[in-house]
Write an enzyme that holds these catalytic residues in place. Structure first.
Site, PDB file in Angstrom:
ATOM      1  N   HIS A  49       8.022 -26.104   0.419  1.00  0.00           N
ATOM      2  CA  HIS A  49       7.449 -27.414  -0.289  1.00  0.00           C
ATOM      3  C   HIS A  49       6.393 -26.756  -1.102  1.00  0.00           C
ATOM      4  O   HIS A  49       5.448 -27.346  -1.574  1.00  0.00           O
ATOM      5  CB  HIS A  49       6.659 -28.196   0.841  1.00  0.00           C
ATOM      6  N   LYS A  78     -14.301   2.059  -3.072  1.00  0.00           N
ATOM      7  CA  LYS A  78     -14.975   2.469  -1.942  1.00  0.00           C
ATOM      8  C   LYS A  78     -16.093   3.203  -2.654  1.00  0.00           C
ATOM      9  O   LYS A  78     -17.467   3.182  -2.057  1.00  0.00           O
ATOM     10  CB  LYS A  78     -14.331   3.255  -1.096  1.00  0.00           C
ATOM     11  N   GLU A 132       0.880  -1.124  -0.027  1.00  0.00           N
ATOM     12  CA  GLU A 132      -0.092  -0.027  -0.126  1.00  0.00           C
ATOM     13  C   GLU A 132       0.959   1.374   0.021  1.00  0.00           C
ATOM     14  O   GLU A 132       0.372   2.385  -0.504  1.00  0.00           O
ATOM     15  CB  GLU A 132      -1.089  -0.055   1.146  1.00  0.00           C
TER      16      GLU A 132
HETATM   17  O1  PA5 Z   1      -2.851   2.049   5.841  1.00  0.00           O
HETATM   18  C1  PA5 Z   1      -3.912   2.615   5.581  1.00  0.00           C
HETATM   19  O2  PA5 Z   1      -4.110   3.586   5.845  1.00  0.00           O
HETATM   20  C2  PA5 Z   1      -4.977   1.685   5.177  1.00  0.00           C
HETATM   21  O3  PA5 Z   1      -4.820   0.187   5.236  1.00  0.00           O
HETATM   22  C3  PA5 Z   1      -6.132   1.654   6.665  1.00  0.00           C
HETATM   23  O4  PA5 Z   1      -5.425   1.415   7.597  1.00  0.00           O
HETATM   24  C4  PA5 Z   1      -7.345   0.765   6.437  1.00  0.00           C
HETATM   25  O5  PA5 Z   1      -7.860   1.229   5.272  1.00  0.00           O
HETATM   26  C5  PA5 Z   1      -8.299   1.139   7.463  1.00  0.00           C
HETATM   27  O6  PA5 Z   1      -8.621   2.543   7.589  1.00  0.00           O
HETATM   28  P1  PA5 Z   1      -9.179   3.025   8.852  1.00  0.00           P
HETATM   29  O7  PA5 Z   1      -8.256   2.899  10.005  1.00  0.00           O
HETATM   30  O8  PA5 Z   1      -9.518   4.464   8.421  1.00  0.00           O
HETATM   31  O9  PA5 Z   1     -10.734   2.445   9.049  1.00  0.00           O
END
Ligand code: PA5
Length: 411
Positions: free
Chosen positions: A281, A397, A254
């Site tokens: 494996h 989203k 990410e």
């Molecule tokens: O690293 C990030 O920003 C994302 O992976 C969030 O942690 C994830 O989308 C969850 O978001 P939130 O904490 O706003 O619910």
């Protein structure tokens, strides 16, 4: 923690390395995670001291950065440090999973942490709504979110306890903030030691300690080769690190899969989490003989707490395996790791490195977490992406919200 690099380093002038350290140091004012190892944890400790002793389970309602870090730490320590309370993570909208996890908790003896930085994540809020309909005792909920979010406003309205993420700490870099520390401390994790581990790495990098050059060389190698070795595997030789590799996959993927800041090119490095010896494996064949597009970081544990030996017995027809007699499992697993490293060293074209963590304790996992956070920041800077945002996940989203809106009109 030790880290040995087995690939040829990129020849980089000292001045350029210094520039890179300076630009990372410069982020300290705008990127909050760098400051977490030295944060004040009085409020967290006070909360833990006053916590209801009748509570047996802690539930985290959160996803991604709001759950993966605490899960990595908890699952790493669980086999060695008997948890004070059970920690359970509701991360999925899969009804089978929700139903299964609900069977594991007694609502009256459970405290729920609703964790969402944005305060509006569909997975977290939908599960919270479901659970809250079953147990609306507001004292059983603590909310961790950004100040002023809709979740913050809701928690205020129902009079539940609220904690806030420190300024500029992104979800996937938040494990060492209240997001991870609160649930972990209630389960008996020594969070001071966890932060001490993180601070060891902080110092070993920023104060020109033993890790500065290693981290720089590793980041430079990944960045320079980001189109050639675009798959970066962690091959961890302990089941305790399974969830650490999940956390790594989120952090790396990410943070680094983006459009470059100063061009229109899409770049990225693909993280893979492997566990040895199991994945010897399965995935190993692909590493060994497949396309030369992968780098491998082996993670080894120096000390396993349990001394278990293979009995010196001879079994009919299995005499050839008497070489195992009397061997300790902790030696066997590390010998397996060393053998794979050796076999790959012979392949030449597979870049390898090896991280050795001294033992299963909070300090070790704190070190490992902070090491990977720093490495991610360094590589992000070098491949010219904004490491700390995630615009790519928004489109899906928005479509989901439209679908849900359409559905709610037609109901
Ligand atoms: O690293 C990030 O920003 C994302 O992976 C969030 O942690 C994830 O989308 C969850 O978001 P939130 O904490 O706003 O619910």
């Amino acid at each position: 923690m030790q880290n040995r690099l087995y690939f040829n380093q990129i020849d980089t002038p000292r001045a350029d390395k210094r520039k890179l350290v300076d630009s990372i140091r410069g982020e300290k004012n705008s990127v909050g995670y760098y400051n977490l190892p030295l944060q004040n944890i009085d409020e967290i400790m006070e909360f833990a001291e006053r916590f209801d002793t009748s509570i047996e389970s802690i539930v985290v309602l959160g996803i991604g950065g709001s759950s993966l870090g605490a899960k990595a730490v908890y699952e790493f320590l669980k086999p060695i440090e008997q948890p004070k309370r059970t920690l359970i993570f509701f991360e999925s909208t899969d009804p089978l999973n929700i139903a299964d996890l609900l069977k594991k908790i007694n609502m009256k003896k459970t405290h729920f942490f609703v964790i969402s930085k944005s305060g509006g994540t569909v997975e977290t809020i939908s599960i919270f709504k479901y659970i809250y309909a079953k147990n609306s005792n507001n004292s059983h909920y603590t909310f961790i979110t950004d100040r002023g979010s809709n979740l913050d406003k809701f928690a205020k309205e129902i009079g539940s306890r609220r904690f806030y993420l420190p300024a500029n700490v992104g979800g996937r870099f938040s494990v060492l903030s209240v997001v991870g520390l609160l649930p972990l401390v209630l389960c008996g994790v020594d969070i001071q030691l966890l932060l001490k581990g993180a601070n060891n790495i902080n110092q070993a990098f920023f104060e020109e300690g033993y890790l500065q050059d290693i981290l720089l060389n590793k980041a430079l190698f990944y960045a320079k080769n980001h189109t050639r070795y675009n798959i970066n595997c962690i091959f961890a030789y302990s089941e305790t690190l399974k969830y650490f590799t999940e956390w790594y996959v989120q952090l790396w993927g990410e943070s680094l899969g983006k459009k470059q800041r100063h061009s229109t090119f899409n770049v990225g490095l693909t993280p893979i989490g492997l566990i040895g010896p199991k994945d010897q494996h399965s995935f190993l064949q692909l590493i060994m003989e497949g396309t030369r597009d992968k780098s491998i970081t082996f993670i080894k544990l120096k000390k396993f707490e349990h001394e278990m030996y293979i009995p010196s017995t001879t079994l009919p027809h299995l005499e050839s395996l008497d070489i195992l007699n009397g061997v300790a499992f902790h030696d066997l697993i590390n010998m397996q790791c060393d053998s794979v490293i050796e076999s790959l060293k012979n392949q030449k074209e597979v870049p390898l490195d090896e991280i050795i963590i001294p033992a299963v304790n909070a300090q070790s996992i704190g070190e490992l977490i902070y090491y990977y956070e720093l490495l991610t920041s360094l590589v992000g800077e070098l491949i010219d992406v904004d490491t700390y945002n995630q615009p790519g996940v928004e489109a899906g989203k928005i479509i989901l919200k439209e679908k849900l809106e359409k559905q709610s009109f037609s109901l």
